[in-house]
Design a protein around this motif. Structure first.
Motif, PDB file in Angstrom:
ATOM      1  N   PRO A   1      66.946  36.118 -26.547  1.00 41.16           N
ATOM      2  CA  PRO A   1      65.922  37.137 -26.810  1.00 41.16           C
ATOM      3  C   PRO A   1      65.204  36.771 -28.108  1.00 41.16           C
ATOM      4  O   PRO A   1      65.852  36.557 -29.131  1.00 41.16           O
ATOM      5  CB  PRO A   1      66.724  38.431 -26.944  1.00 41.16           C
ATOM      6  CG  PRO A   1      68.093  37.990 -27.332  1.00 41.16           C
ATOM      7  CD  PRO A   1      68.294  36.619 -26.750  1.00 41.16           C
TER       8      PRO A   1
ATOM      9  N   ASP B   1      62.278  38.612 -29.005  1.00 39.75           N
ATOM     10  CA  ASP B   1      61.587  39.824 -29.417  1.00 39.75           C
ATOM     11  C   ASP B   1      62.375  41.013 -28.875  1.00 39.75           C
ATOM     12  O   ASP B   1      62.787  41.008 -27.716  1.00 39.75           O
ATOM     13  CB  ASP B   1      60.153  39.838 -28.885  1.00 39.75           C
ATOM     14  CG  ASP B   1      59.306  40.908 -29.553  1.00 39.75           C
ATOM     15  OD1 ASP B   1      59.613  41.282 -30.700  1.00 39.75           O
ATOM     16  OD2 ASP B   1      58.341  41.367 -28.925  1.00 39.75           O
ATOM     17  N   LEU B   2      62.581  42.017 -29.747  1.00 38.47           N
ATOM     18  CA  LEU B   2      63.378  43.177 -29.360  1.00 38.47           C
ATOM     19  C   LEU B   2      62.562  44.458 -29.526  1.00 38.47           C
ATOM     20  O   LEU B   2      61.765  44.583 -30.453  1.00 38.47           O
ATOM     21  CB  LEU B   2      64.639  43.289 -30.216  1.00 38.47           C
ATOM     22  CG  LEU B   2      65.615  42.118 -30.167  1.00 38.47           C
ATOM     23  CD1 LEU B   2      66.731  42.323 -31.182  1.00 38.47           C
ATOM     24  CD2 LEU B   2      66.183  41.943 -28.777  1.00 38.47           C
ATOM     25  N   ALA B   3      62.806  45.412 -28.637  1.00 39.74           N
ATOM     26  CA  ALA B   3      62.225  46.753 -28.750  1.00 39.74           C
ATOM     27  C   ALA B   3      62.985  47.513 -29.841  1.00 39.74           C
ATOM     28  O   ALA B   3      64.050  47.074 -30.290  1.00 39.74           O
ATOM     29  CB  ALA B   3      62.339  47.479 -27.404  1.00 39.74           C
ATOM     30  N   PRO B   4      62.472  48.656 -30.283  1.00 32.87           N
ATOM     31  CA  PRO B   4      63.173  49.437 -31.317  1.00 32.87           C
ATOM     32  C   PRO B   4      64.625  49.775 -30.952  1.00 32.87           C
ATOM     33  O   PRO B   4      65.471  49.882 -31.836  1.00 32.87           O
ATOM     34  CB  PRO B   4      62.324  50.702 -31.447  1.00 32.87           C
ATOM     35  CG  PRO B   4      60.951  50.255 -31.060  1.00 32.87           C
ATOM     36  CD  PRO B   4      61.163  49.231 -29.963  1.00 32.87           C
ATOM     37  N   ASP B   5      64.939  49.910 -29.663  1.00 30.78           N
ATOM     38  CA  ASP B   5      66.328  50.196 -29.277  1.00 30.78           C
ATOM     39  C   ASP B   5      67.147  48.919 -29.077  1.00 30.78           C
ATOM     40  O   ASP B   5      68.238  48.947 -28.555  1.00 30.78           O
ATOM     41  CB  ASP B   5      66.357  51.066 -28.016  1.00 30.78           C
ATOM     42  CG  ASP B   5      65.826  50.338 -26.790  1.00 30.78           C
ATOM     43  OD1 ASP B   5      65.300  49.201 -26.924  1.00 30.78           O
ATOM     44  OD2 ASP B   5      65.941  50.890 -25.678  1.00 30.78           O
ATOM     45  N   ARG B   6      66.599  47.773 -29.517  1.00 32.90           N
ATOM     46  CA  ARG B   6      67.239  46.452 -29.490  1.00 32.90           C
ATOM     47  C   ARG B   6      67.370  45.856 -28.095  1.00 32.90           C
ATOM     48  O   ARG B   6      68.137  44.929 -27.891  1.00 32.90           O
ATOM     49  CB  ARG B   6      68.576  46.473 -30.227  1.00 32.90           C
ATOM     50  CG  ARG B   6      68.407  46.881 -31.694  1.00 32.90           C
ATOM     51  CD  ARG B   6      69.613  46.647 -32.541  1.00 32.90           C
ATOM     52  NE  ARG B   6      70.246  45.357 -32.461  1.00 32.90           N
ATOM     53  CZ  ARG B   6      69.851  44.252 -33.082  1.00 32.90           C
ATOM     54  NH1 ARG B   6      68.794  44.263 -33.823  1.00 32.90           N
ATOM     55  NH2 ARG B   6      70.541  43.139 -32.957  1.00 32.90           N
ATOM     56  N   THR B   7      66.629  46.348 -27.098  1.00 32.89           N
ATOM     57  CA  THR B   7      66.605  45.694 -25.795  1.00 32.89           C
ATOM     58  C   THR B   7      65.575  44.566 -25.844  1.00 32.89           C
ATOM     59  O   THR B   7      64.511  44.708 -26.457  1.00 32.89           O
ATOM     60  CB  THR B   7      66.258  46.679 -24.660  1.00 32.89           C
ATOM     61  OG1 THR B   7      64.998  47.282 -24.948  1.00 32.89           O
ATOM     62  CG2 THR B   7      67.328  47.740 -24.508  1.00 32.89           C
ATOM     63  N   PRO B   8      65.874  43.440 -25.227  1.00 27.58           N
ATOM     64  CA  PRO B   8      64.951  42.303 -25.273  1.00 27.58           C
ATOM     65  C   PRO B   8      63.636  42.615 -24.559  1.00 27.58           C
ATOM     66  O   PRO B   8      63.629  43.165 -23.465  1.00 27.58           O
ATOM     67  CB  PRO B   8      65.700  41.199 -24.527  1.00 27.58           C
ATOM     68  CG  PRO B   8      67.116  41.624 -24.497  1.00 27.58           C
ATOM     69  CD  PRO B   8      67.129  43.112 -24.555  1.00 27.58           C
ATOM     70  N   THR B   9      62.529  42.267 -25.209  1.00 30.02           N
ATOM     71  CA  THR B   9      61.216  42.399 -24.573  1.00 30.02           C
ATOM     72  C   THR B   9      60.652  41.022 -24.221  1.00 30.02           C
ATOM     73  O   THR B   9      59.738  40.923 -23.431  1.00 30.02           O
ATOM     74  CB  THR B   9      60.221  43.139 -25.482  1.00 30.02           C
ATOM     75  OG1 THR B   9      60.095  42.421 -26.711  1.00 30.02           O
ATOM     76  CG2 THR B   9      60.683  44.564 -25.741  1.00 30.02           C
TER      77      THR B   9
END
Length: 165
Positions: A120, A122-130
């Protein structure tokens, strides 16, 4: 690890008798070969003022450096400012992470250990991979001969792979 749940600071909490129990935390340590420390070589690029501040903070930190929790203490060695330039494409010795789709290896020395996986970047604010990319590097941090079609930071005649986040 089994941490005490300290919410109110009462004696019951300190004795481990808090009504909600203890907090279970999974813990992992990264250890080098034969128990030696793990070393990272970090390159940062940016405006001169910001890099001067970063250099000063690493040379004389106000707080202990850590790789996560307080018991994963770190230190900085050989902090230096250098001249580099961004180039599109590179052929020659290379260090760091490389996007597999843009990488060709040239006459890889015997004993080279290439690590390749999906990461990953890039991560979203909730740390899920974008965004996930397939990356490769030489596992011991040794320069390897590469031909690369992507962006490279060239420092002292060595290309350093750039992963845009």
């Amino acid at each position: 690890m089994n941490y005490l749940f300290l919410k109110e600071g009462k004696l019951e909490e300190l004795r481990g008798l808090y009504k909600e129990g203890r907090t279970q935390i999974p813990l992992q340590f990264l250890v080098g070969e034969a128990g030696s420390p793990v070393a990272f070589e970090v390159y940062a690029a940016g405006d001169g003022g910001l890099l001067e501040e970063l250099k000063g903070a690493l040379e004389a930190p106000l707080y202990p450096l850590a790789l996560g929790p307080a018991y994963a203490l770190a230190w900085a060695e050989e902090v230096a400012l250098g001249e580099g330039r961004l180039e599109e494409g590179w052929e020659g010795p290379g260090l760091g992470w490389w996007r597999v789709e843009d990488l060709s290896l040239k006459e890889v020395p015997l004993g080279t250990r290439i690590y390749r996986d999906r990461f990953p970047v890039d991560l979203a604010p909730d740390r899920t991979p974008t965004r996930v990319e397939e990356l490769a590097l030489e596992a011991r941090g040794e320069p390897i001969p590469v031909a690369y079609r992507g962006r490279v930071l060239v420092v002292d005649g060595v290309g350093v792979g750039v992963v845009q986040v």
